[in-house]
Design a protein around this motif. Structure first.
Motif, PDB file in Angstrom:
ATOM      1  N   CYS A 106       0.986  -1.124  -0.043  1.00 23.18           N
ATOM      2  CA  CYS A 106      -0.096   0.062  -0.108  1.00 23.18           C
ATOM      3  C   CYS A 106       0.629   1.273  -0.067  1.00 23.18           C
ATOM      4  CB  CYS A 106      -1.053   0.047   1.061  1.00 23.18           C
ATOM      5  SG  CYS A 106      -0.091  -0.143   2.730  1.00 23.18           S
ATOM      6  N   SER A 107       0.280   2.477  -0.204  1.00 22.43           N
ATOM      7  CA  SER A 107       1.196   3.530  -0.007  1.00 22.43           C
ATOM      8  C   SER A 107       1.923   3.950   1.246  1.00 22.43           C
ATOM      9  CB  SER A 107       0.157   4.855  -0.269  1.00 22.43           C
ATOM     10  OG  SER A 107      -0.451   5.143   0.714  1.00 22.43           O
ATOM     11  N   VAL A 108       3.067   4.580   1.049  1.00 23.14           N
ATOM     12  CA  VAL A 108       4.037   5.042   2.076  1.00 23.14           C
ATOM     13  C   VAL A 108       3.009   5.323   3.354  1.00 23.14           C
ATOM     14  CG1 VAL A 108       5.638   6.228   2.869  1.00 23.14           C
ATOM     15  CG2 VAL A 108       5.902   5.393   0.591  1.00 23.14           C
ATOM     16  N   LYS A 109       2.107   6.209   2.971  1.00 26.30           N
ATOM     17  CA  LYS A 109       1.237   7.062   4.270  1.00 26.30           C
ATOM     18  C   LYS A 109       0.460   5.811   4.945  1.00 26.30           C
ATOM     19  CE  LYS A 109      -1.511  10.842   5.150  1.00 26.30           C
ATOM     20  NZ  LYS A 109      -2.224  11.891   4.604  1.00 26.30           N
ATOM     21  N   LEU A 111       0.720   2.456   4.991  1.00 30.05           N
ATOM     22  CA  LEU A 111       1.532   1.496   5.843  1.00 30.05           C
ATOM     23  C   LEU A 111       1.786   2.244   7.053  1.00 30.05           C
ATOM     24  CD1 LEU A 111       2.873  -1.221   5.693  1.00 30.05           C
ATOM     25  CD2 LEU A 111       5.070   0.094   5.022  1.00 30.05           C
ATOM     26  N   LEU A 112       2.362   3.420   6.854  1.00 31.90           N
ATOM     27  CA  LEU A 112       2.719   4.046   8.232  1.00 31.90           C
ATOM     28  C   LEU A 112       1.594   4.067   9.133  1.00 31.90           C
ATOM     29  CD1 LEU A 112       5.024   6.917   7.056  1.00 31.90           C
ATOM     30  CD2 LEU A 112       5.795   5.144   8.717  1.00 31.90           C
ATOM     31  N   ILE A 115       0.674   0.727  10.603  1.00 25.80           N
ATOM     32  CA  ILE A 115       1.590   0.088  11.616  1.00 25.80           C
ATOM     33  C   ILE A 115       1.484   0.914  13.039  1.00 25.80           C
ATOM     34  CG2 ILE A 115       4.229   0.012  12.393  1.00 25.80           C
ATOM     35  CD1 ILE A 115       5.033  -0.284   9.523  1.00 25.80           C
ATOM     36  N   LEU A 193       9.268   5.890  12.701  1.00 24.98           N
ATOM     37  CA  LEU A 193       7.961   5.669  11.899  1.00 24.98           C
ATOM     38  C   LEU A 193       7.187   6.918  12.114  1.00 24.98           C
ATOM     39  CD1 LEU A 193       6.779   2.109  12.181  1.00 24.98           C
ATOM     40  CD2 LEU A 193       8.424   3.237  10.632  1.00 24.98           C
ATOM     41  N   ASN A 196       8.684   9.887  10.412  1.00 19.67           N
ATOM     42  CA  ASN A 196       8.390   9.890   8.992  1.00 19.67           C
ATOM     43  C   ASN A 196       6.767  10.247   8.697  1.00 19.67           C
ATOM     44  OD1 ASN A 196      10.823   9.529   8.234  1.00 19.67           O
ATOM     45  ND2 ASN A 196      10.549   7.092   8.377  1.00 19.67           N
ATOM     46  N   GLU A 199       6.489  13.912   9.083  1.00 24.33           N
ATOM     47  CA  GLU A 199       6.965  14.410   7.788  1.00 24.33           C
ATOM     48  C   GLU A 199       6.291  14.629   6.529  1.00 24.33           C
ATOM     49  OE1 GLU A 199      10.137  15.974   8.278  1.00 24.33           O
ATOM     50  OE2 GLU A 199       9.895  16.707   5.900  1.00 24.33           O
ATOM     51  N   LEU A 200       5.535  13.335   6.394  1.00 20.05           N
ATOM     52  CA  LEU A 200       4.572  13.235   5.328  1.00 20.05           C
ATOM     53  C   LEU A 200       3.459  14.199   5.475  1.00 20.05           C
ATOM     54  CD1 LEU A 200       4.898  11.526   2.846  1.00 20.05           C
ATOM     55  CD2 LEU A 200       3.564   9.650   3.996  1.00 20.05           C
ATOM     56  N   GLN A 201       2.978  14.358   6.795  1.00 19.80           N
ATOM     57  CA  GLN A 201       1.816  15.204   6.793  1.00 19.80           C
ATOM     58  C   GLN A 201       2.027  16.653   6.527  1.00 19.80           C
ATOM     59  OE1 GLN A 201      -0.809  13.021   7.186  1.00 19.80           O
ATOM     60  NE2 GLN A 201      -1.396  13.455   9.619  1.00 19.80           N
TER      61      GLN A 201
END
Lengths: 202, 164
Positions: A106-109, A111-112, A115, A193, A196, A199-201
């Motif tokens: 799935c997308s990086v976001k 998955l994060l 988890i 995690l 990251n 950071e993505l937000q």
């Protein structure tokens, strides 16, 4: 942007990596065991589910039963045990559902998120245990301190206020200590995690 | 899973391994770590392969799994030694690292990417690969608008690092 175009050129004209794997190398890799964080999450989470309950295995049931009866705790223990089992089952179900949702494709976001969500289930479980320990602790103190046996045994020069204060301080320290240790373990595993994800937000 | 299915995966991966090497080189700073990360990505790709149905391009799918492994799943392990031993029949290409300016500049570029945080590494790589905002948004799971904003930021960052 001229400079950046040059960077793109350099990038796109790069030769093949100096490291190359043959099909037989890849074949061997396919059968290797993963060392991914997901494996650790599963192991640590199972430990977290077991640890708060494991001491029960070493309890001498017959003698504790007598103590409970002497102090009038039997009903209380039964009530909390039933609640505890139901709550554990609920948490395990939620954990399993979230754990199954972790997919590498799935997308990086996403998955994060999945988890972190899985770990959050376990975090809340641990917090539940600490809160319950505090509630049950106070409830037990109350019943014990008001029981006939205790009042008879208590020396006359000791006030109830002192007994309560000391008991509550000890209980608070124990709960706080567990909480700190847990924050530490939790942080070590998920710090990167969380960083990251934030950071993505942005 | 059948042997043919596995063979199909292995040969597809062998052909497309360049993508994984780029990701590994961006996220690690030595050969042992590079190989270790490559192995973990391969394991994750293989685990996810049965679910790959070709709705997206094989390369996009590979990027997604590779970035996910590098960013979220991979934890540096102590098996590096073991990993090195497996690849005794590794076909190393002739190593000519610094013999022309192109390679030197490429090395600098990789160094710059390595100095970025995990998410920015992915953004820089996708930028250099000329990926569309749509594809970037699909890989990272962010909106196209956000992808555009992030792309502009990464361009500035790369510029600042490489041309002080």
């Amino acid at each position: 942007m001229g400079n950046l175009d040059k960077l793109k050129d350099i990038w796109q004209n790069q030769k093949e990596s100096t490291i190359q794997f043959t099909e037989s190398d890849i074949n061997k890799m396919v059968h290797k065991k993963s060392s991914s964080i997901v494996k650790w999450i599963l192991i640590i989470s199972i430990l977290e589910f077991l640890l708060p309950n494991i001491f029960l295995l070493f309890t001498d049931f017959e003698s504790t039963k007598e103590v409970y009866q002497d102090y009038g705790l039997s009903n209380l223990v039964l009530f909390y045990s039933i609640v505890h089992v139901l709550v554990i089952l609920g948490f395990i179900y939620l954990f399993y559902k979230n754990y199954k949702n972790i997919h590498a494709e799935c997308s990086v976001k996403k998955l994060l998120q999945s988890i972190l969500k899985t770990r959050k289930t376990v975090k809340y479980y641990v917090y539940y245990n600490l809160i319950m320990a505090a509630i049950i602790g106070v409830h037990m103190f109350y019943l014990i301190f008001n029981s006939q046996i205790f009042i008879e045994k208590l020396p006359e020069n000791v006030s109830m206020l002192a007994v309560w204060s000391i008991s509550l301080v000890i209980l608070s320290i124990a709960v706080l200590l567990f909480w700190l240790v847990y924050r530490l373990i939790y942080g070590v595993l998920l710090n990167r995690l969380q960083k990251n994800y934030i950071e993505l937000q942005k | 899973m059948t042997k043919e299915f596995e063979q199909q995966f292995v040969s597809e991966l062998e052909k497309n391994q360049g993508i994984i090497h780029k990701v590994c080189r961006s996220y690690t700073n030595n050969e042992t770590a590079h190989k270790d990360l490559f192995q973990e990505i391969t394991i994750q790709l293989w685990k996810a392969y049965p679910k790959f149905r070709g709705d997206s391009k094989f390369s996009t799918w590979m990027y997604r799994v590779a970035f996910n492994t590098a960013i979220s799943l991979y934890r540096k392990s102590k098996r590096s030694v073991e990993t090195t031993q497996i690849f005794d029949n590794l076909k190393e290409l002739e190593f000519h690292e610094y013999d022309d300016t192109q390679d030197k500049q490429l090395q600098l570029l990789y160094n710059a990417i390595y100095s970025l945080n995990d998410i920015d590494k992915a953004l820089a790589l996708l930028y250099l690969e000329n990926k569309s905002y749509k594809e970037i948004s699909g890989i990272l799971g962010i909106s196209e608008v956000n992808a555009r904003v992030k792309m502009n930021r990464i361009k500035t960052k790369l510029k600042n690092i490489l041309n002080p």
